[in-house]
Structures are given as C-alpha cells and as structure tokens.
Design a protein around this motif. Sequence first.
Motif, PDB file in Angstrom:
ATOM      1  N   LEU A   1     -12.698   3.144  -5.713  1.00 49.97           N
ATOM      2  CA  LEU A   1     -12.546   1.630  -4.815  1.00 49.97           C
ATOM      3  C   LEU A   1     -13.622   0.622  -5.160  1.00 49.97           C
TER       4      LEU A   1
ATOM      5  N   CYS B   1       0.990   4.068  -2.590  1.00 48.73           N
ATOM      6  CA  CYS B   1       0.634   5.785  -2.055  1.00 48.73           C
ATOM      7  C   CYS B   1       1.032   6.690  -2.341  1.00 48.73           C
TER       8      CYS B   1
ATOM      9  N   VAL C   1     -11.191   8.857  -3.823  1.00 46.22           N
ATOM     10  CA  VAL C   1     -10.930   7.953  -4.318  1.00 46.22           C
ATOM     11  C   VAL C   1     -11.870   5.875  -3.816  1.00 46.22           C
ATOM     12  N   SER C   2     -12.761   6.437  -2.243  1.00 50.02           N
ATOM     13  CA  SER C   2     -12.924   5.745  -1.673  1.00 50.02           C
ATOM     14  C   SER C   2     -14.725   4.845  -3.402  1.00 50.02           C
TER      15      SER C   2
ATOM     16  N   LEU D   1      -6.376   0.442  -6.369  1.00 48.45           N
ATOM     17  CA  LEU D   1      -6.110   1.625  -5.725  1.00 48.45           C
ATOM     18  C   LEU D   1      -5.411   2.348  -6.877  1.00 48.45           C
TER      19      LEU D   1
ATOM     20  N   LEU E   1       0.963  -1.553  -0.397  1.00 47.53           N
ATOM     21  CA  LEU E   1      -0.006   0.019   0.363  1.00 47.53           C
ATOM     22  C   LEU E   1       1.441   1.378   0.152  1.00 47.53           C
TER      23      LEU E   1
END
Length: 474
Positions: free
Chosen positions: A425, A391, A421-422, A462, A387
């Motif tokens: 996703l 990121c 972003v949510s 992501l 992650l």
Amino acid sequence: MIEDKCLTQDLKKELKEKVESRNYKEALKYSKKMLEYIEKDDLTHEEAEWLGRDTVSNFRDYVNPGFVEYRKCVTEGGQFAAVEWKDSGLNTFKDASGKEYIDCLGGFGIFNVGHSNPKVKKAVKDQLKRQALHTQDLLDPLRGVLAKLLSDITPGKLQYSFIGNSGTEAVEAGLKLAKIYGQEKGKFTIIAAVGGFHGKSMGSLSATAKDIFRKPFMPLVSGYRHVPYGDADCLYKTVKSCEMVGEGVAAVILEPIQGEGGIIMPPAGYFKRVREICDEFGALLIADEVQTGMGRTGKMFCMEHYGVEPDIMCLAKALGGGIMPIGAVIAKKEIFSKFFPNPFIHTTTFGGNPLSCAAAIATINVLLEEKLPERAAEIGDYFLKNLKKVCYKYDNLVEEVRGIGLMLGIEFYSNEIGYEVSKELFAGGILVAGTLINAKTIRIEPPLTIEKGQCDTVVEVLDKALAEVSSKFK
C-alpha cells in the motif's frame, strides 16, 4: 561556576577535553542549513536525496537505530528513506521527493479535521502573533474557554478539565483523580483490560496490557488488575473479589473501542453492564477516548454509541487539530473537587498553553460547524462496505474487516501478511500501519475529511496489494 581550586588535575583535563571536543562551528553550519531547508516549500532532487540519507544517518546515530529497521519507508540495507516533508491537502501529504500519499493512518488518529486545517492553523498563527506561552502566574483565558467547551460537548455531568500535552498525561491525571477520590473509601485498585493501551509512563503503562512494553520496566505501579475486554462477568467477579479482600476498586479504565488492541469492538450491552458494576461497588468508570474521541467513530465521543456516561474521560490526539499537541482529562465536579484545595497538586509547565488551546478551540469549532462526526459515520459506512467487498475476495489472507465510523481495521492471519500488505500500500501511495498491541491488524484511520473518491482509490490500491501478497502466501 566551579572554582578552579576545587578541581583535581584529572577533572580539569577531562573538562578541557570535553569543551575542546564540542564542535560549535559545525553545529552552527548544520543548523543554518536545516533552517534554510525548513524555509523551502519544495526540495530539488539532490536536496531530497541528501535529506533522505541524512535522516537515516541521524536516526541510526542519534535517535534510535531500531526505527531504521522498523520503518517500511526505509530501503533494504537502510541507505535511504522516504522522508515526510509537507501536507498537500486535508487528506494527503508529500515526501521530500514530491511523491503524494493518501493518509489512512492519520497520525494514529490526530488528523480528524485534516492536515493543516486552515481554521486551526489560522487560530494558532493569530495567537502566536500575540503570545506563544503564558507566564504561569496570571489566569490565561484560552485555557478557561477550552475547559468550558469541553464541558459543553462531553456527555452527562463531566465538567472540570485538566489540560496537558498528550494522551498519556491525560490518562495519568485521570488515574490520579481516581486514586485521590477513592482513598477516603479505601479504594485504590485500578482495573484495566487485556489488549488495552493507555500510554507508556509508569502509571499509564501499568494499565497498558502489552507484555513487551511492560516487562522491561517491572515492577510497575502496584494495585493494577487486568481482565478480558468485553467479558462483563469476569469484570464483576474481579471487582467483587477485590472488595472481599480489602483491595477496593477505585476505577475501571477502558477504551470504548480498543485502538492499539486491533480495533476491537465491545459486545452489545457491555458498557451498560460495566456502568452497573461500577455503580454497584462504588468504582469510577474512566473512558479513555484518546483515539476514539473528537468525532472519529461517527459520534463526538464513542461512549455516546452506548448511552453510557463515564465519570472521567481522557482526550488527546485529534483535540489539537493535527497542529498542536494537547491532552485533557475531564471529570465530574464531585471527583475533580479533590484537586480544589490545592490546585498545584497536579500541574504541568506547558499543558494548557495558549497555542495548544487556540488549536483545540478551533478544532471543536470545525468539528461542530462542518458536522464532521456525522460525516465520519456516513463516509465510514461507505468505506467499510467497499473494504469488505475487496478483502473477502482474499480469504486466504484476511480474517476480518471491522470498525465504526472512520475507525476501521483489517485483521490478517499473521503479522507477516499485515506487514507485506502495508508495504504494498505504501508503494502505491497509501499510508497505513499496524497497531501496537495486535500487529496482525492494520488500522484505517484517515482524516474525517476524506473524500469518497479517495476512499475508492484506497480500495483499488488495496485490491492490487492483496493480489500481490496473495501470490506469496499460497
């Protein structure tokens, strides 16, 4: 029954109109239709579309229209929603239309042993064949078994448990234990932390820190103070000040990691110092492990990372194995003994029922037998590393990636970025969500059974989501 002679003409008319307005025939028809849907494993395209529209309508008219505006699964204009329908594996679920999602929200931390874990489900089904609820008057064996198991697996001298239905109830019971234990010594103040979340009933809300949850219900329960999380010096000064003005501190309640606060990790040595402060002034330490407990952080309980034994521990969420709601507070004997003289001083009708206890017993068995806390530590390290790798390519969006075990968080520079972003996703089949106290942070809390390949898929989606959002926030 109210005698007819006691009713005024106006009241008779009002009651008659109310009875006539009830539509029992429609309610019977509607309930029958939904029972038929419940019986189905899968829905047709037409059935799924109808259910989506019906769900939006019901939430708008009968639950709370705010949810229709808030949920990212609702289409713009609020005409249709992706409706959660069934589990499709330990780490996945499907909506009514058949689309599958990898669950990285985990029901805010309830699915530690996975969705529909077969051992937990079997225990509940087996108990259901025999008895669902208890009469309340006889001793019920499963509650005793669960209390013993909790004593066996929790750290230190924690021994006696009160079993309830939720994390909020566990916190309420813990606060009451601290109050009754401290009152003989003149200690009644409760200290909590800024950014903490402990529930929304009046007692637990008084410990919770978010102003938008607190202000509408003020004044709250008296005797609560808040200090910055992670600042042991401030805690010491506050406890000392309370003692000096005759407002002795009964307990300090803290989350080992602030979950809803945004996956906030305490500084090194913080909890050891908190324990020393509590011991110096005779205050109890309440560990709210509702979200961090049951293997989530790579240990059975997060306090084990710090080598600190609390006096009271609150549990819930994952304790029910993602099958049944249950919460528990467990305390040292000397503290819980204040409930001994009158065991009815704090009770619950449904708490500790046989179905929930069966689920919790099976959950503990699965966690231990499959070594899921250890697995959370291993998979969590792998997941966190990957992650971070993705990121930090988008440093215009991401402020920090942090966490331990499978309690991970991605903090963005604004709430808007986190929400976008949510949504991306979600469109890519990955479920995440922000936290209630710190909306800039999205939590990554998948079942502890998540596979490395699924972690890789999450990271890939992501990456694409961050690339898409990055183009909007240049």
